[in-house]
Design an enzyme around this catalytic site. Sequence first.
Site, PDB file in Angstrom:
ATOM      1  N   TYR A 168     -20.645  -2.854  -8.692  1.00  0.00           N
ATOM      2  CA  TYR A 168     -21.009  -2.549 -10.085  1.00  0.00           C
ATOM      3  C   TYR A 168     -21.642  -1.169 -10.234  1.00  0.00           C
ATOM      4  CZ  TYR A 168     -19.885  -7.250 -11.737  1.00  0.00           C
ATOM      5  OH  TYR A 168     -19.222  -8.396 -12.110  1.00  0.00           O
TER       6      TYR A 168
ATOM      7  N   HIS B 151     -14.479 -11.736 -12.757  1.00  0.00           N
ATOM      8  CA  HIS B 151     -14.343 -10.278 -12.738  1.00  0.00           C
ATOM      9  C   HIS B 151     -12.865  -9.981 -12.535  1.00  0.00           C
ATOM     10  CE1 HIS B 151     -14.611  -6.068 -11.669  1.00  0.00           C
ATOM     11  NE2 HIS B 151     -13.758  -6.354 -10.688  1.00  0.00           N
TER      12      HIS B 151
ATOM     13  N   GLU C  89     -12.068  -1.491  -5.296  1.00  0.00           N
ATOM     14  CA  GLU C  89     -12.668  -2.820  -5.175  1.00  0.00           C
ATOM     15  C   GLU C  89     -12.010  -3.640  -4.060  1.00  0.00           C
ATOM     16  OE1 GLU C  89     -13.806  -3.145  -9.940  1.00  0.00           O
ATOM     17  OE2 GLU C  89     -12.279  -4.449  -9.104  1.00  0.00           O
TER      18      GLU C  89
ATOM     19  N   ASN D 229     -19.613 -14.782 -17.758  1.00  0.00           N
ATOM     20  CA  ASN D 229     -18.216 -14.669 -18.208  1.00  0.00           C
ATOM     21  C   ASN D 229     -17.193 -15.033 -17.126  1.00  0.00           C
ATOM     22  OD1 ASN D 229     -18.467 -12.392 -16.678  1.00  0.00           O
ATOM     23  ND2 ASN D 229     -18.217 -10.934 -18.347  1.00  0.00           N
TER      24      ASN D 229
ATOM     25  N   LYS E 240     -16.773 -15.869 -10.438  1.00  0.00           N
ATOM     26  CA  LYS E 240     -18.208 -15.629 -10.294  1.00  0.00           C
ATOM     27  C   LYS E 240     -18.962 -16.954 -10.065  1.00  0.00           C
ATOM     28  CE  LYS E 240     -18.085 -11.502 -13.313  1.00  0.00           C
ATOM     29  NZ  LYS E 240     -18.778 -10.811 -14.435  1.00  0.00           N
TER      30      LYS E 240
HETATM   31  P1  IDP Z   1     -15.572  -6.352 -17.509  1.00  0.00           P
HETATM   32  O1  IDP Z   1     -16.134  -7.350 -16.512  1.00  0.00           O
HETATM   33  O2  IDP Z   1     -14.963  -7.044 -18.693  1.00  0.00           O
HETATM   34  O3  IDP Z   1     -14.649  -5.339 -16.876  1.00  0.00           O
HETATM   35  P2  IDP Z   1     -17.684  -4.319 -17.502  1.00  0.00           P
HETATM   36  O4  IDP Z   1     -18.024  -3.437 -18.662  1.00  0.00           O
HETATM   37  O5  IDP Z   1     -17.027  -3.723 -16.319  1.00  0.00           O
HETATM   38  O6  IDP Z   1     -16.813  -5.536 -18.105  1.00  0.00           O
HETATM   39  O7  IDP Z   1     -19.026  -5.025 -17.065  1.00  0.00           O
HETATM   40  C1  IDP Z   1     -19.133  -5.693 -15.829  1.00  0.00           C
HETATM   41  C2  IDP Z   1     -19.960  -6.963 -16.013  1.00  0.00           C
HETATM   42  O8  IDP Z   1     -21.274  -6.612 -16.467  1.00  0.00           O
HETATM   43  C3  IDP Z   1     -19.432  -7.916 -17.085  1.00  0.00           C
HETATM   44  O9  IDP Z   1     -18.382  -8.745 -16.631  1.00  0.00           O
HETATM   45  C4  IDP Z   1     -20.678  -8.693 -17.424  1.00  0.00           C
HETATM   46  O10 IDP Z   1     -20.950  -9.655 -16.394  1.00  0.00           O
HETATM   47  C5  IDP Z   1     -21.740  -7.613 -17.381  1.00  0.00           C
HETATM   48  N1  IDP Z   1     -21.949  -6.987 -18.693  1.00  0.00           N
HETATM   49  C6  IDP Z   1     -21.213  -6.005 -19.271  1.00  0.00           C
HETATM   50  N2  IDP Z   1     -21.701  -5.669 -20.493  1.00  0.00           N
HETATM   51  C7  IDP Z   1     -22.787  -6.450 -20.666  1.00  0.00           C
HETATM   52  C8  IDP Z   1     -23.749  -6.573 -21.738  1.00  0.00           C
HETATM   53  O11 IDP Z   1     -23.690  -5.881 -22.767  1.00  0.00           O
HETATM   54  N3  IDP Z   1     -24.741  -7.497 -21.577  1.00  0.00           N
HETATM   55  C9  IDP Z   1     -24.841  -8.296 -20.456  1.00  0.00           C
HETATM   56  N4  IDP Z   1     -23.957  -8.205 -19.425  1.00  0.00           N
HETATM   57  C10 IDP Z   1     -22.951  -7.297 -19.533  1.00  0.00           C
HETATM   58 MG    MG Z   2     -15.121  -3.860 -15.423  1.00  0.00          MG
END
Ligand code: IDP
Ligand code: MG
Length: 167
Positions: free
Chosen positions: A50, A125, A136, A122, A10
């Site tokens: 997303y 992805h 994807e 984070n 990212k």
């Molecule tokens: P993942 O990336 O670990 O698979 P997902 O639930 O698919 O997690 O969420 C996609 C992205 O959305 C996350 O990587 C993060 O950037 C963002 N995200 C998910 N949950 C939260 C949250 O509670 N607060 C802020 N950003 C979030």
């Molecule tokens: Mg995810």
Amino acid sequence: MKEQVLVLIKPDGISKSLTGYILTRLSEAKLELVASRMVKVSRKLAERHYKHLKGKEFFEEVIQYSLGAFHPCKYVMALVFVGEDAIKKCRDLTGATNPEEADPASIRGSCGRITTKGVFENVLHVSSDIIEAEREIKLWFHPEELIADVFPTKITKVKSTRKRVWA
Ligand code: IDP
Ligand code: MG
């Protein structure tokens, strides 16, 4: 099981010059890297990627983050890895979604942060399962951009398309 997985470095990962470090960490999984591409993400692509988060309070924030709105490098690096249990291996190395809850030795645990505004920066992805991985990979790549045939393809005539070519 042999799987494919989409990984995105990212905009925070790119901006923090973590690209080489992340590739080194992911190489611990001993998977085959079959595609890579630097991508300036469009809003349409980010929203399609997303789509499962539509309706969440942080949806717009995640879209802006993917577009690079919070970082100097406004692009991502998209990668496709193939191999045994590729998804689990990459997700284990990556760590939990919330970088503060992620294993401190994981990529997200060691390189991610939550900003004062609450954005989960984070770094990576990683596809969550095989269905999502296929969706994807087909969203981010054309078949000819992969050096391996991972999904069936077909030849079709594309009429009157406009394409940028070298001048
Ligand atoms: P993942 O990336 O670990 O698979 P997902 O639930 O698919 O997690 O969420 C996609 C992205 O959305 C996350 O990587 C993060 O950037 C963002 N995200 C998910 N949950 C939260 C949250 O509670 N607060 C802020 N950003 C979030
Ligand atoms: Mg995810």
